[in-house]
Motif scaffolding. Structure first.
Motif, PDB file in Angstrom:
ATOM      1  N   LEU A   1      -8.851  19.450  -4.726  1.00  0.00           N
ATOM      2  CA  LEU A   1      -8.307  20.165  -3.566  1.00  0.00           C
ATOM      3  C   LEU A   1      -7.339  21.207  -4.057  1.00  0.00           C
ATOM      4  O   LEU A   1      -6.391  20.870  -4.751  1.00  0.00           O
ATOM      5  CB  LEU A   1      -7.596  19.181  -2.646  1.00  0.00           C
ATOM      6  N   THR A   2      -7.566  22.480  -3.762  1.00  0.00           N
ATOM      7  CA  THR A   2      -6.682  23.551  -4.208  1.00  0.00           C
ATOM      8  C   THR A   2      -6.335  24.424  -3.037  1.00  0.00           C
ATOM      9  O   THR A   2      -7.096  24.551  -2.086  1.00  0.00           O
ATOM     10  CB  THR A   2      -7.355  24.412  -5.285  1.00  0.00           C
ATOM     11  N   THR A   3      -5.173  25.019  -3.069  1.00  0.00           N
ATOM     12  CA  THR A   3      -4.709  25.914  -2.018  1.00  0.00           C
ATOM     13  C   THR A   3      -4.304  27.211  -2.630  1.00  0.00           C
ATOM     14  O   THR A   3      -3.889  27.247  -3.776  1.00  0.00           O
ATOM     15  CB  THR A   3      -3.521  25.316  -1.254  1.00  0.00           C
ATOM     16  N   ALA A   4      -4.366  28.289  -1.890  1.00  0.00           N
ATOM     17  CA  ALA A   4      -3.949  29.604  -2.367  1.00  0.00           C
ATOM     18  C   ALA A   4      -3.378  30.369  -1.197  1.00  0.00           C
ATOM     19  O   ALA A   4      -3.847  30.238  -0.057  1.00  0.00           O
ATOM     20  CB  ALA A   4      -5.130  30.371  -2.975  1.00  0.00           C
ATOM     21  N   PRO A   5      -2.393  31.200  -1.413  1.00  0.00           N
ATOM     22  CA  PRO A   5      -1.810  31.982  -0.341  1.00  0.00           C
ATOM     23  C   PRO A   5      -2.823  32.974   0.191  1.00  0.00           C
ATOM     24  O   PRO A   5      -3.628  33.534  -0.539  1.00  0.00           O
ATOM     25  CB  PRO A   5      -0.651  32.711  -1.035  1.00  0.00           C
ATOM     26  N   SER A   6      -2.779  33.232   1.468  1.00  0.00           N
ATOM     27  CA  SER A   6      -3.633  34.241   2.090  1.00  0.00           C
ATOM     28  C   SER A   6      -2.791  35.078   3.033  1.00  0.00           C
ATOM     29  O   SER A   6      -1.578  34.981   3.026  1.00  0.00           O
ATOM     30  CB  SER A   6      -4.819  33.590   2.793  1.00  0.00           C
ATOM     31  N   THR A   7      -3.418  35.846   3.851  1.00  0.00           N
ATOM     32  CA  THR A   7      -2.681  36.772   4.726  1.00  0.00           C
ATOM     33  C   THR A   7      -2.903  36.430   6.192  1.00  0.00           C
ATOM     34  O   THR A   7      -3.194  37.271   7.015  1.00  0.00           O
ATOM     35  CB  THR A   7      -3.141  38.205   4.444  1.00  0.00           C
ATOM     36  N   HIS A   8      -2.816  35.159   6.534  1.00  0.00           N
ATOM     37  CA  HIS A   8      -2.992  34.739   7.914  1.00  0.00           C
ATOM     38  C   HIS A   8      -1.861  33.836   8.302  1.00  0.00           C
ATOM     39  O   HIS A   8      -1.469  32.977   7.528  1.00  0.00           O
ATOM     40  CB  HIS A   8      -4.339  34.030   8.088  1.00  0.00           C
ATOM     41  N   GLY A   9      -1.334  33.952   9.502  1.00  0.00           N
ATOM     42  CA  GLY A   9      -0.172  33.186   9.902  1.00  0.00           C
ATOM     43  C   GLY A   9      -0.491  31.974  10.735  1.00  0.00           C
ATOM     44  O   GLY A   9       0.431  31.264  11.156  1.00  0.00           O
ATOM     45  N   GLY A  10      -1.785  31.658  11.052  1.00  0.00           N
ATOM     46  CA  GLY A  10      -2.117  30.536  11.891  1.00  0.00           C
ATOM     47  C   GLY A  10      -1.990  29.200  11.200  1.00  0.00           C
ATOM     48  O   GLY A  10      -1.898  29.134   9.995  1.00  0.00           O
ATOM     49  N   ALA A  11      -2.014  28.081  11.963  1.00  0.00           N
ATOM     50  CA  ALA A  11      -1.917  26.742  11.395  1.00  0.00           C
ATOM     51  C   ALA A  11      -3.237  26.374  10.726  1.00  0.00           C
ATOM     52  O   ALA A  11      -4.294  26.859  11.100  1.00  0.00           O
ATOM     53  CB  ALA A  11      -1.583  25.733  12.500  1.00  0.00           C
ATOM     54  N   MET A  12      -3.170  25.503   9.727  1.00  0.00           N
ATOM     55  CA  MET A  12      -4.356  25.102   8.967  1.00  0.00           C
ATOM     56  C   MET A  12      -4.601  23.622   9.177  1.00  0.00           C
ATOM     57  O   MET A  12      -3.664  22.821   9.128  1.00  0.00           O
ATOM     58  CB  MET A  12      -4.166  25.400   7.482  1.00  0.00           C
ATOM     59  N   ARG A  13      -5.910  23.255   9.383  1.00  0.00           N
ATOM     60  CA  ARG A  13      -6.296  21.855   9.507  1.00  0.00           C
ATOM     61  C   ARG A  13      -7.388  21.591   8.482  1.00  0.00           C
ATOM     62  O   ARG A  13      -8.222  22.429   8.220  1.00  0.00           O
ATOM     63  CB  ARG A  13      -6.807  21.540  10.923  1.00  0.00           C
ATOM     64  N   LEU A  14      -7.371  20.382   7.931  1.00  0.00           N
ATOM     65  CA  LEU A  14      -8.338  19.993   6.909  1.00  0.00           C
ATOM     66  C   LEU A  14      -9.164  18.830   7.415  1.00  0.00           C
ATOM     67  O   LEU A  14      -8.670  17.966   8.163  1.00  0.00           O
ATOM     68  CB  LEU A  14      -7.617  19.599   5.618  1.00  0.00           C
ATOM     69  N   ARG A  15     -10.456  18.802   6.996  1.00  0.00           N
ATOM     70  CA  ARG A  15     -11.348  17.721   7.397  1.00  0.00           C
ATOM     71  C   ARG A  15     -11.914  17.084   6.121  1.00  0.00           C
ATOM     72  O   ARG A  15     -12.330  17.779   5.195  1.00  0.00           O
ATOM     73  CB  ARG A  15     -12.493  18.242   8.268  1.00  0.00           C
ATOM     74  N   CYS A  16     -11.933  15.750   6.125  1.00  0.00           N
ATOM     75  CA  CYS A  16     -12.534  15.001   5.004  1.00  0.00           C
ATOM     76  C   CYS A  16     -14.030  15.015   5.170  1.00  0.00           C
ATOM     77  O   CYS A  16     -14.549  14.586   6.229  1.00  0.00           O
ATOM     78  CB  CYS A  16     -12.002  13.570   4.964  1.00  0.00           C
ATOM     79  N   GLY A  17     -14.778  15.483   4.156  1.00  0.00           N
ATOM     80  CA  GLY A  17     -16.225  15.577   4.240  1.00  0.00           C
ATOM     81  C   GLY A  17     -16.915  14.243   4.099  1.00  0.00           C
ATOM     82  O   GLY A  17     -18.123  14.165   4.299  1.00  0.00           O
ATOM     83  N   GLU A  18     -16.171  13.201   3.765  1.00  0.00           N
ATOM     84  CA  GLU A  18     -16.798  11.898   3.554  1.00  0.00           C
ATOM     85  C   GLU A  18     -16.607  10.969   4.757  1.00  0.00           C
ATOM     86  O   GLU A  18     -17.483  10.170   5.083  1.00  0.00           O
ATOM     87  CB  GLU A  18     -16.233  11.255   2.284  1.00  0.00           C
ATOM     88  N   CYS A  19     -15.425  11.065   5.430  1.00  0.00           N
ATOM     89  CA  CYS A  19     -15.189  10.206   6.600  1.00  0.00           C
ATOM     90  C   CYS A  19     -14.931  11.003   7.863  1.00  0.00           C
ATOM     91  O   CYS A  19     -14.654  10.438   8.928  1.00  0.00           O
ATOM     92  CB  CYS A  19     -14.053   9.231   6.342  1.00  0.00           C
ATOM     93  N   ASP A  20     -14.963  12.359   7.785  1.00  0.00           N
ATOM     94  CA  ASP A  20     -14.815  13.269   8.905  1.00  0.00           C
ATOM     95  C   ASP A  20     -13.444  13.206   9.569  1.00  0.00           C
ATOM     96  O   ASP A  20     -13.261  13.644  10.692  1.00  0.00           O
ATOM     97  CB  ASP A  20     -15.917  13.007   9.961  1.00  0.00           C
ATOM     98  N   ALA A  21     -12.434  12.656   8.853  1.00  0.00           N
ATOM     99  CA  ALA A  21     -11.078  12.617   9.395  1.00  0.00           C
ATOM    100  C   ALA A  21     -10.435  13.982   9.207  1.00  0.00           C
ATOM    101  O   ALA A  21     -10.713  14.698   8.235  1.00  0.00           O
ATOM    102  CB  ALA A  21     -10.260  11.541   8.681  1.00  0.00           C
ATOM    103  N   THR A  22      -9.589  14.404  10.175  1.00  0.00           N
ATOM    104  CA  THR A  22      -8.907  15.689  10.097  1.00  0.00           C
ATOM    105  C   THR A  22      -7.420  15.476   9.880  1.00  0.00           C
ATOM    106  O   THR A  22      -6.861  14.446  10.287  1.00  0.00           O
ATOM    107  CB  THR A  22      -9.137  16.489  11.383  1.00  0.00           C
ATOM    108  N   PHE A  23      -6.789  16.490   9.243  1.00  0.00           N
ATOM    109  CA  PHE A  23      -5.384  16.376   8.889  1.00  0.00           C
ATOM    110  C   PHE A  23      -4.708  17.696   9.174  1.00  0.00           C
ATOM    111  O   PHE A  23      -5.250  18.781   8.892  1.00  0.00           O
ATOM    112  CB  PHE A  23      -5.222  16.011   7.412  1.00  0.00           C
ATOM    113  N   ALA A  24      -3.489  17.618   9.701  1.00  0.00           N
ATOM    114  CA  ALA A  24      -2.760  18.824  10.090  1.00  0.00           C
ATOM    115  C   ALA A  24      -2.103  19.500   8.893  1.00  0.00           C
ATOM    116  O   ALA A  24      -1.844  20.707   8.922  1.00  0.00           O
ATOM    117  CB  ALA A  24      -1.713  18.478  11.160  1.00  0.00           C
ATOM    118  N   THR A  25      -1.812  18.744   7.828  1.00  0.00           N
ATOM    119  CA  THR A  25      -1.120  19.322   6.667  1.00  0.00           C
ATOM    120  C   THR A  25      -1.848  18.942   5.391  1.00  0.00           C
ATOM    121  O   THR A  25      -2.629  17.968   5.350  1.00  0.00           O
ATOM    122  CB  THR A  25       0.329  18.833   6.582  1.00  0.00           C
TER     123      THR A  25
END
Length: 415
Positions: A1-25
């Motif tokens: 899992l890697t992150t990189a700065p971008s040019t968007h100010g919206g909130a980011m959510r992540l989803r687990c591809g194995e159990c389909d759980a989502t995470f706010a941070t």
């Protein structure tokens, strides 16, 4: 899992591809991955159908982009560009070992990559050993990113080129500095060599002085031993003489004669002794004329031993040894040619020539062994004197032959 700065100010959510759980941070996603071993994460879709975290065409604010790589990637590498112009990538490891650890043994991909990278493993056994030793590490299941060597090489600043004049000036300065350093080094080496030479000379002098002292002590000990031996022999001879005299007196008492000889008897005894001595001398002269004289072997052996000792003690100064032997030969030759001349049978020990030529290497011991005796004259001067009655022509002849051999034979005393 890697992150990189971008040019968007919206909130980011992540989803687990194995159990389909989502995470706010991102922290929640990492905690989920650490607890379950899941590694396949992707950005979750927003309600407007956009992928959360992707750039908005109308926005100028920064966004955060989350990138994942699945097992379908051909090289297994993951990259991230940071804001400080540093490109981070997943380290490259042996794919066969990575597959063995993940597919066959069930280790997580991030854990396997860390094990293979940090252990420099060329076998799965070494990687497993690393995992066992770092199992409790907090980040053992987190992605490992390192700086891309190729990208880092591109960032190396090039040195600004010098003008021809500056380059020439710089080269001249470097040459002068090199020449100065070389000259300084040569001076230091010369000084060190001078000091080493001084130390060698000093050590050599000390060794020579110690050797000379030891040789002098050895010669002195030999002389003292010879003197003590001679004293014992004289004492034994005196005891024999006293015994003979006592026997003579006892025989005269038995015959009713006085113990001491009368003047007439003493004169007759003296004449008989002279006659025996003359007869013995004539016999020896006759044998010598015919080449049949008998060498005094014991005396010659002692004299030869002294010559050998002198030659060995001063082996490094052959000139001094040869000078001593030649001088001794002159002394004996003078006595042999003119035995009645007292000046040839008396040697002043303080004489400069005697000290330099003979005493310097211990040659006076040879003369004492030959029969010269150390005495003190009326002026208080020490002399080596050979009494007229101690002159032995046969001994002089044979000792001269021995000295000739010592002078001319380079192997004398070596056997």
């Amino acid at each position: 899992l890697t992150t990189a700065p971008s040019t968007h100010g919206g909130a980011m959510r992540l989803r687990c591809g194995e159990c389909d759980a989502t995470f706010a941070t991102l922290a929640e996603a990492k905690a989920h991955g650490a607890s379950t071993g899941h590694e396949n994460f992707a950005a979750a879709d927003d309600d407007d159908g956009r992928v959360a975290g992707t750039p908005d065409d109308d926005a100028g604010a920064e966004t955060t982009t989350t990138t994942t790589t699945t097992g379908d990637d051909t090289d297994g590498a993951r990259a991230m560009d940071t804001g400080d112009d540093v490109k981070m990538i997943e380290p490259k490891v042996r794919e066969d070992l990575l597959l063995e650890l993940t597919e066959l043994m069930g280790f997580g991909r991030h854990k396997a990559i860390r094990a293979l990278h940090f252990s420099g493993a060329d076998s799965s056994e070494r990687a497993i050993d690393w995992i066992e030793r770092h199992e409790e590490d907090a980040d053992i299941n987190e992605p490992l990113l390192i700086e891309d060597p190729e990208h880092a090489a591109k960032k190396v600043k090039t040195v600004s080129k010098l003008t021809p004049e500056e380059a020439k000036k710089k080269a001249d300065e470097l040459r002068r500095n090199a020449a100065a350093r070389k000259a300084e080094r040569l001076l230091e080496e010369a000084e060190m060599e001078r000091l080493r030479e001084q130390e060698r000379i000093r050590s050599g002098k000390e060794l020579l002085a110690a050797k000379k002292l030891e040789d002098d002590l050895s010669l002195k000990r030999n002389a003292e031993a010879r003197a003590a031996e001679k004293k014992e022999m004289d004492k034994a001879r005196e005891a024999i003489r006293v015994k003979i005299e006592e026997d003579r007196k006892e025989r005269r008492r038995k015959l009713g004669l006085p113990e001491d000889l009368t003047p007439e008897e003493q004169e007759e005894e003296r004449k008989r002794e002279e006659e025996r001595a003359r007869a013995a001398a004539e016999e020896l002269a006759k044998k010598a004329a015919n080449g049949l004289y008998v060498k005094p072997v014991s005396k010659l052996e002692n004299l030869r031993k002294h010559l050998v000792d002198i030659k060995k003690a001063f082996a490094e100064d052959t000139d001094a040894v040869t000078t001593c032997f030649n001088t001794l030969l002159v002394y004996l030759g003078n006595v042999s040619r003119a035995p009645d001349e007292e000046k040839f049978r008396s040697i002043k020990m303080s004489n400069a020539a005697f000290q330099k030529r003979v005493a310097a290497v211990g040659g006076e011991i040879y003369l004492i062994e030959f029969g010269f005796k150390e005495t003190t004259d009326a002026d208080g001067e020490k002399r080596l004197v050979l009494a007229r009655e101690d002159v032995d022509q046969i001994l002089l002849k044979t000792a001269g032959e021995e000295l000739h051999g010592a002078i001319n034979n380079p192997f004398f005393g070596m056997l």
